[in-house]
Write a protein that holds these residues in place. Sequence first.
Motif, PDB file in Angstrom:
ATOM      1  N   GLU A 188      59.718  25.025 -20.105  1.00  0.00           N
ATOM      2  CA  GLU A 188      60.384  24.899 -18.820  1.00  0.00           C
ATOM      3  C   GLU A 188      59.738  23.840 -17.949  1.00  0.00           C
ATOM      4  OE1 GLU A 188      60.303  29.225 -17.915  1.00  0.00           O
ATOM      5  OE2 GLU A 188      62.250  28.709 -17.106  1.00  0.00           O
TER       6      GLU A 188
ATOM      7  N   LEU B 139      67.335  26.325 -12.787  1.00  0.00           N
ATOM      8  CA  LEU B 139      68.005  27.626 -12.886  1.00  0.00           C
ATOM      9  C   LEU B 139      68.608  27.822 -14.260  1.00  0.00           C
ATOM     10  CD1 LEU B 139      69.175  30.213 -11.589  1.00  0.00           C
ATOM     11  CD2 LEU B 139      71.169  28.867 -10.943  1.00  0.00           C
TER      12      LEU B 139
ATOM     13  N   ARG C 244      66.084  28.403 -16.932  1.00  0.00           N
ATOM     14  CA  ARG C 244      65.546  29.755 -16.876  1.00  0.00           C
ATOM     15  C   ARG C 244      66.561  30.755 -17.458  1.00  0.00           C
ATOM     16  NH1 ARG C 244      61.420  33.187 -15.277  1.00  0.00           N
ATOM     17  NH2 ARG C 244      60.150  31.400 -15.841  1.00  0.00           N
TER      18      ARG C 244
ATOM     19  N   ARG D  57      68.811  30.162 -19.695  1.00  0.00           N
ATOM     20  CA  ARG D  57      68.828  29.992 -21.136  1.00  0.00           C
ATOM     21  C   ARG D  57      67.654  30.681 -21.802  1.00  0.00           C
ATOM     22  NH1 ARG D  57      71.738  25.068 -22.985  1.00  0.00           N
ATOM     23  NH2 ARG D  57      70.114  24.752 -24.518  1.00  0.00           N
ATOM     24  N   LYS D  58      66.537  30.710 -21.109  1.00  0.00           N
ATOM     25  CA  LYS D  58      65.343  31.309 -21.714  1.00  0.00           C
ATOM     26  C   LYS D  58      65.227  32.799 -21.431  1.00  0.00           C
ATOM     27  CE  LYS D  58      62.651  27.234 -22.403  1.00  0.00           C
ATOM     28  NZ  LYS D  58      63.074  27.118 -23.771  1.00  0.00           N
ATOM     29  N   SER D  59      66.138  33.309 -20.648  1.00  0.00           N
ATOM     30  CA  SER D  59      66.102  34.739 -20.349  1.00  0.00           C
ATOM     31  C   SER D  59      66.905  35.499 -21.409  1.00  0.00           C
ATOM     32  CB  SER D  59      66.729  34.978 -18.975  1.00  0.00           C
ATOM     33  OG  SER D  59      68.139  34.881 -19.073  1.00  0.00           O
ATOM     34  N   PRO D  60      66.897  36.820 -21.363  1.00  0.00           N
ATOM     35  CA  PRO D  60      67.750  37.564 -22.296  1.00  0.00           C
ATOM     36  C   PRO D  60      69.212  37.139 -22.194  1.00  0.00           C
ATOM     37  CG  PRO D  60      66.242  39.050 -21.188  1.00  0.00           C
ATOM     38  CD  PRO D  60      66.036  37.711 -20.571  1.00  0.00           C
ATOM     39  N   TYR D  61      69.634  36.731 -20.998  1.00  0.00           N
ATOM     40  CA  TYR D  61      71.020  36.313 -20.828  1.00  0.00           C
ATOM     41  C   TYR D  61      71.377  35.156 -21.762  1.00  0.00           C
ATOM     42  CZ  TYR D  61      72.421  39.021 -16.735  1.00  0.00           C
ATOM     43  OH  TYR D  61      72.788  40.027 -15.896  1.00  0.00           O
ATOM     44  N   GLY D  62      70.469  34.191 -21.856  1.00  0.00           N
ATOM     45  CA  GLY D  62      70.739  33.046 -22.715  1.00  0.00           C
ATOM     46  C   GLY D  62      71.044  33.500 -24.134  1.00  0.00           C
ATOM     47  N   LEU D  63      70.249  34.453 -24.599  1.00  0.00           N
ATOM     48  CA  LEU D  63      70.434  34.991 -25.937  1.00  0.00           C
ATOM     49  C   LEU D  63      71.756  35.732 -26.052  1.00  0.00           C
ATOM     50  CD1 LEU D  63      68.638  35.174 -28.449  1.00  0.00           C
ATOM     51  CD2 LEU D  63      67.816  37.346 -27.606  1.00  0.00           C
ATOM     52  N   ILE D  64      72.020  36.562 -25.067  1.00  0.00           N
ATOM     53  CA  ILE D  64      73.202  37.423 -25.136  1.00  0.00           C
ATOM     54  C   ILE D  64      74.474  36.601 -24.991  1.00  0.00           C
ATOM     55  CG2 ILE D  64      74.397  39.331 -23.987  1.00  0.00           C
ATOM     56  CD1 ILE D  64      71.598  40.454 -23.345  1.00  0.00           C
TER      57      ILE D  64
ATOM     58  N   LYS E  34      74.908  33.579 -26.015  1.00  0.00           N
ATOM     59  CA  LYS E  34      75.140  32.944 -27.311  1.00  0.00           C
ATOM     60  C   LYS E  34      75.636  33.964 -28.323  1.00  0.00           C
ATOM     61  CE  LYS E  34      71.250  30.556 -27.996  1.00  0.00           C
ATOM     62  NZ  LYS E  34      70.311  29.633 -28.673  1.00  0.00           N
ATOM     63  N   ALA E  35      75.109  35.163 -28.256  1.00  0.00           N
ATOM     64  CA  ALA E  35      75.559  36.201 -29.186  1.00  0.00           C
ATOM     65  C   ALA E  35      77.042  36.488 -28.982  1.00  0.00           C
ATOM     66  CB  ALA E  35      74.740  37.474 -28.971  1.00  0.00           C
TER      67      ALA E  35
ATOM     68  N   LEU F 109      78.154  33.133 -12.475  1.00  0.00           N
ATOM     69  CA  LEU F 109      77.101  32.116 -12.401  1.00  0.00           C
ATOM     70  C   LEU F 109      77.713  30.717 -12.507  1.00  0.00           C
ATOM     71  CD1 LEU F 109      74.318  33.786 -14.577  1.00  0.00           C
ATOM     72  CD2 LEU F 109      74.144  33.181 -12.169  1.00  0.00           C
TER      73      LEU F 109
END
Lengths: 313, 253, 380
Positions: free
Chosen positions: C29, C215, C218, C220-227, C229-230, C255
């Motif tokens: 970051e 922002l 951040r 992308r690197k949070s659980p949100y980024g993962l979810i 993409k999932a 967002l």
Amino acid sequence: MSIDGIVGFLFIALSVASLYLLVAVGLSIVFGSLKYVNMAHGVLYLAGAYIGLLIASSEQYGGLLGEAGQVGLGWGFVPALILTPVVIFVLGIVMERFVAKPFYERDLLDQLLVTFGILIAAQELVAILFGRTGTIYPRPEWLTGAISLPAIGTPPGMSAASTIRVLVVALTLLLILAIFAFFKYTDYGLAVRAGTEDSEMAQMLGIRVGRPFLLIFAVGSAYAGLAGVLGGSLFNVTSGIGMEIIIPSLVIVIMGGVGSLRGTVVGALLAGLFFATATELVPSMTRASIYLLAIVVLTLRPNGIYPSTEIGQ
Amino acid sequence: MALLETRGLTKEFGGLTALSDVDIAVEEGELVSLIGPNGAGKSTLINTITGQLSPTEGDVYYAGTDLVGMKPFEIAQLGVGRSFQTASILPELTVRENIQVASFAAEHGSFRVNFLRHRDSFDAVQEQTNEILQTIDLDSKADMDAQSLPYGDKRRLEVAIGLATDPDLLFMDEPTAGMSPTETKMTVDLIGDLLAEWGMTIFLVEHDMDIVFDVSDRIFTLHQGQLIARGTPVEIREHPAVREAYLGGGDGA
Amino acid sequence: MSMDTIRNSVAGDSSVLSWETWNRIKHTERFVFLSSVLFVLLFSYAFGRAPVISDVFKGYHGLAMTILIWSIFALGFNLLLGQTGLLSFGHAMFFGTASYAAALFAIHVYNEPLLVVLVGTLAAVALGVVAALILLRLHTVYFSIVALAIAQFLYFLAREPLVEITKGINGLDVKRVPLLGIVELDHEYSGLVGALLVNNLYIFIGVFFVAVVALITRIRKSPYGLIFKAIRENETRTAFVGLDVWRYKFAAFILSAAIVGLAGGLMAVNTQFAGVERLYWSVSGDIVVMTVLGGLGSLAGPVIGTFVFFYFKGIVNGFPTLGNYWLLLLALSFTAVVWVYPDGIWGMLTDFTAALRDPKGLVAKAKRRLASLVPTGGDR
């Protein structure tokens, strides 16, 4: 409301609906049967309008063609009306083989994006060739003015039922009936319906789903091409009309329910009615009306008016 | 009280009856298998229990809670895990990330507003992910893209994702399909571990009869949507209806 | 990854500037933040004294600011499309609505740049909540087209029925006032600061740009980024592991709307104008082209795509023979990217640098991609 008012109202509604319907039919069938969403369908409308123009008249254009002086065959409106759909039919075949087919197995989003790109590129090409100012269709004598209907004469409110609009509505009615007949009574139509239900099974049974689908794609394209000639003669012709017609047409197909031709027809009629109502009551809302209609319908029924059981996800 | 119970479960699609009056009870800690010819309704049964389909009639109870009407993610959060028949993985994510997604779901529930926290700071999730990677023997490939895995590894990843949701009841839909003998043995050993060490209850759908008779405590047989037999492996092997519908017809493993 | 770790690995590793260290660093970051600051500092200057065509851009510096604002738009759009896999053909609704809200607030309530931008952002969020409730129940294509329908509806609404408020095609003018009442946005600097940053308005926009980049990094690197993409990869599976997909999609949508709204508000302040064009489908279309062309799913992609787009629109447009073809070229490039090269321009750049290091790996990747493009089915 007086009789003339009602008739005038109906004709506005029907002619608006008809134009959208001619374009939407091809979209709807291809989306429903081939599970292929085709924004480039607008190219067929655009091409229809300009090719019709080239056949019907001889004009001085802007753009690259401007250098060639007067361009066009100048054969008149009716030849354009007859020949343009044939040309667009062929264009439809080319489009199916080279643009659509490679994307059948790909994501719906990719289909949307690619066909969008092709539409924009095509519009730009037209603008470069023909210039960015619009033109209009030369309208033959017999097509201007209004029709006098029996028992009513030609009262003032009838200017809305101008001859050209009657032509649009009549042609559309015939062509839509033809499509329904195709599906119900012909072998190819049956193959398309079977193929829609279960393409794997249809292939196993030996029905060569390829050719019927190609035919239906091309027929839908021809309809859009015809719509281009008709629409071009009702409104003016610019390079942006492909996108202008495809947005409401897509909205109508979705509102009606993908995979349902009946839904598309109902959707188009509703759109026409809404448009005419807005013209009467709240004129400033006419252009917004179809979108408001679609938003309300799809909020109440997220799968459209006549949802089919399966939308190709 | 049984961990999972269905009563009179029926599912109709238009004119077709996929499930008819199915009564099943699964006790905690046991491994039950569901067998039946293709089209018997096995997948439909699992889909109905896990919330993807809603039953036309009947009830489903999990640990006393009525599952009918609940959404799949809610049912998963109750502790019902699932691995799919086809490798239903997340192709463009790495193996590790695939498992992390499930781990987050188990760790912090169905939804959290945590988009400002770095995901590496969730220690419990990292630990669990590493543990699963080791259990399923994919830790050497943890940072590879899931789509570049060979098929057998994808199936293992599929099971790993189901495991990472930390379930008490795990549905395994044909986990060994398409696996090599070595991989199959690994999966069977894994199933044994899950029962013994992890205390899981397992609901297995399998076509490989050797495995079914080897690991199951009890077996249910489904045929044309109806439960035609239930019992221990020995009982099922001798059961006339089962032999007729399934084993006797040569439609074995 | 902290500076200590980098220091340790550098100390212990004989090949200090190994590619692996670079690979790790460039994803941190801190690096992204610093790069974006550097980008803002150098961008306007490095853009050079290129001949710019349209008056709208007011010279290269104006174009640079336009590009920064549209980059914010593209980054917000990418959050929804590249990350979560939801294609909205109507994102102009947030850009335009925020712009109007900002202008209306400035005219009728109180005019202060920061406040006005905030109002724009909030208006976009409010619209986002309503739109999400309608759109998130719809299938993929329905979602895309109904989003367009909503945007078109708002466009025609602003043009005629609401013309009293919006002044229709004439638009609203926003007066330039000092930031927080004290800082003149038009104040120009001299010397090095002047050469790089020119005026306070650029700094104002640049700060927001860096903030948005931070922002999104951040997120992308949070659980949100993962979810997110999932959800894009396999929505059903994501639901079955126990995640509330609808709420995450809602979060992504809001967002995205907020960030795009921020861009809309900034645009109103920057151009001192808010008009109907910002709601029109061509804006939605443009942002799709920019983002996809640049490269979905990465941070730099949308920014690069925006730059290329406006470079063509503002500068190539003026070239003698090539000029007329600028949009055609962009449209064809866009189509080509969707067809065969989904990673976009940024993908091409990273693949190129990777090829320099590992030619065989690139060939393998190309082979895989070509294989995946061959249609699997036979005749339909």
